[in-house]
Design a protein around this motif. Sequence first.
Motif, PDB file in Angstrom:
ATOM      1  N   LEU A  11      35.599  17.335  43.872  1.00 23.86           N
ATOM      2  CA  LEU A  11      35.248  16.291  44.835  1.00 23.86           C
ATOM      3  C   LEU A  11      33.893  15.659  44.514  1.00 23.86           C
ATOM      4  N   ALA A  64      42.754  14.138  43.295  1.00 31.44           N
ATOM      5  CA  ALA A  64      42.320  14.652  44.596  1.00 31.44           C
ATOM      6  C   ALA A  64      43.410  15.489  45.255  1.00 31.44           C
ATOM      7  N   VAL A  79      43.372  17.678  48.629  1.00 35.17           N
ATOM      8  CA  VAL A  79      42.780  16.656  49.482  1.00 35.17           C
ATOM      9  C   VAL A  79      43.886  15.790  50.078  1.00 35.17           C
ATOM     10  N   PHE A 104      41.184  11.167  51.639  1.00 35.67           N
ATOM     11  CA  PHE A 104      40.728  10.530  50.405  1.00 35.67           C
ATOM     12  C   PHE A 104      40.503   9.034  50.611  1.00 35.67           C
ATOM     13  N   THR A 139      33.001  14.011  53.095  1.00 27.30           N
ATOM     14  CA  THR A 139      33.802  14.538  51.988  1.00 27.30           C
ATOM     15  C   THR A 139      34.185  15.989  52.214  1.00 27.30           C
TER      16      THR A 139
END
Length: 426
Positions: free
Chosen positions: A317, A348, A353, A358, A412
């Motif tokens: 990330l 991702a 994720v 994202f 994030t």
Amino acid sequence: MSLSLIVLGALFVLLLFRNVPLIVAIGLPCVVYILMEGLPISLFAQRLFTGIDIFLLLAIPLFAFAGEIMNQATLTDRLVAFAQSLVGRLRGGLAAVNVLSSMFFSGITGSGAADVSATGSLLIPMMKRAGYSAEFSAALTAISAIIGPIIPPSIVLIMYGSLSGTSVASLFMAGIVPGLLMSCAHFAMAVTLSYRRGYPAGEATSIRRIAGTGISALPALTVPAIIMGAIVFGITTPTEASALAVLLAIVLGSLVYKTLTWSKLSSSAFRVGSEMADTMLIIGVSNLLAWILAVERVPVILADAVLGITTDPVFVLLLINLILLIVGMFLDTFPALIILTSVLLPLAQSVGVDPIHFGIIISLNLMIGAVTPPVGILLFISTRIARANVVATVKETLPFIGVSLIVQLIVTFTPAISSGVASLID
């Protein structure tokens, strides 16, 4: 990786740094690739048309048109007056008003550039007259506008939704808290710097003034709530909601505020049409480039390369954020979004994720990139309005970029802030 892809990449970088029009910098290398691969040249037109032949994308010009109408109807003045009544009495009150006005206006336009143009044209001269430096005024106006495409309705999130196949309603919900966090960070930094530099406090306010300006701004402030409610509760699609936004803007401008004329409406339509024609062509050629990258398996190659080094989600990330920030410094938002979504979303997802999470990550990064040279479209719009020195303005943005990156990292690594909120409507 084929020779034709290497030639495409080298030519793209060369043209980008030669400052040729973006549609040429993206389209010409794609044509060279097609010819080198022996593919029919008609593929260029086919993929360009396919890239814009998406019903959801109709929402982009419609939301832009709604924002332009509201601006022509002197909505900005009312929002600024309301923000002044709330926070203008603080030391550095106009700086705080700048941030708050951008937050209000972003819920209507969904565009950072529209936010800078509208609020900057009104607030930057006011800030300069009050003793703020031109560079600080320009920097704050540019950085506070990055939430335009984050707080719904968001043109950037609509684009991402069409590219990734994710729910636009969920993306809109996911953008609310990150957008508010970013505004709070900018607000705190603006007030802190104002206190340190001794910028003036505004006029004292009163409950009566707050009520008066609030009532005046209330019809405009209800537009985002109506649009979000219609989308989230399944009453309209995002495209239908964008048409509703145009209708509401016309009704407010002509019947409620009575400041919208046929002349203003027609000039707004012409201006948005011209801008969107250029934007749609860039979206089309960017789609061709994304298709070439997919054919060449670039996303798979990148994912294998990164995961061959580490499968630690934190490291992956951080790397994704770094790539997004760097590319956002050199490319406009839409082409960067189209190209990077196709390349980085699979990577991702490979470390768990969520696509909605994202979407917020990529949008925030690209908007931070929009206030950094050499492209920095938001920065250059505000600098031109303020008639400020570009280098000095860039220096003034550094504290704000610092707190923006902190918020970016929080978003994030805390998915509940975005996708967690979005799950509430499932």
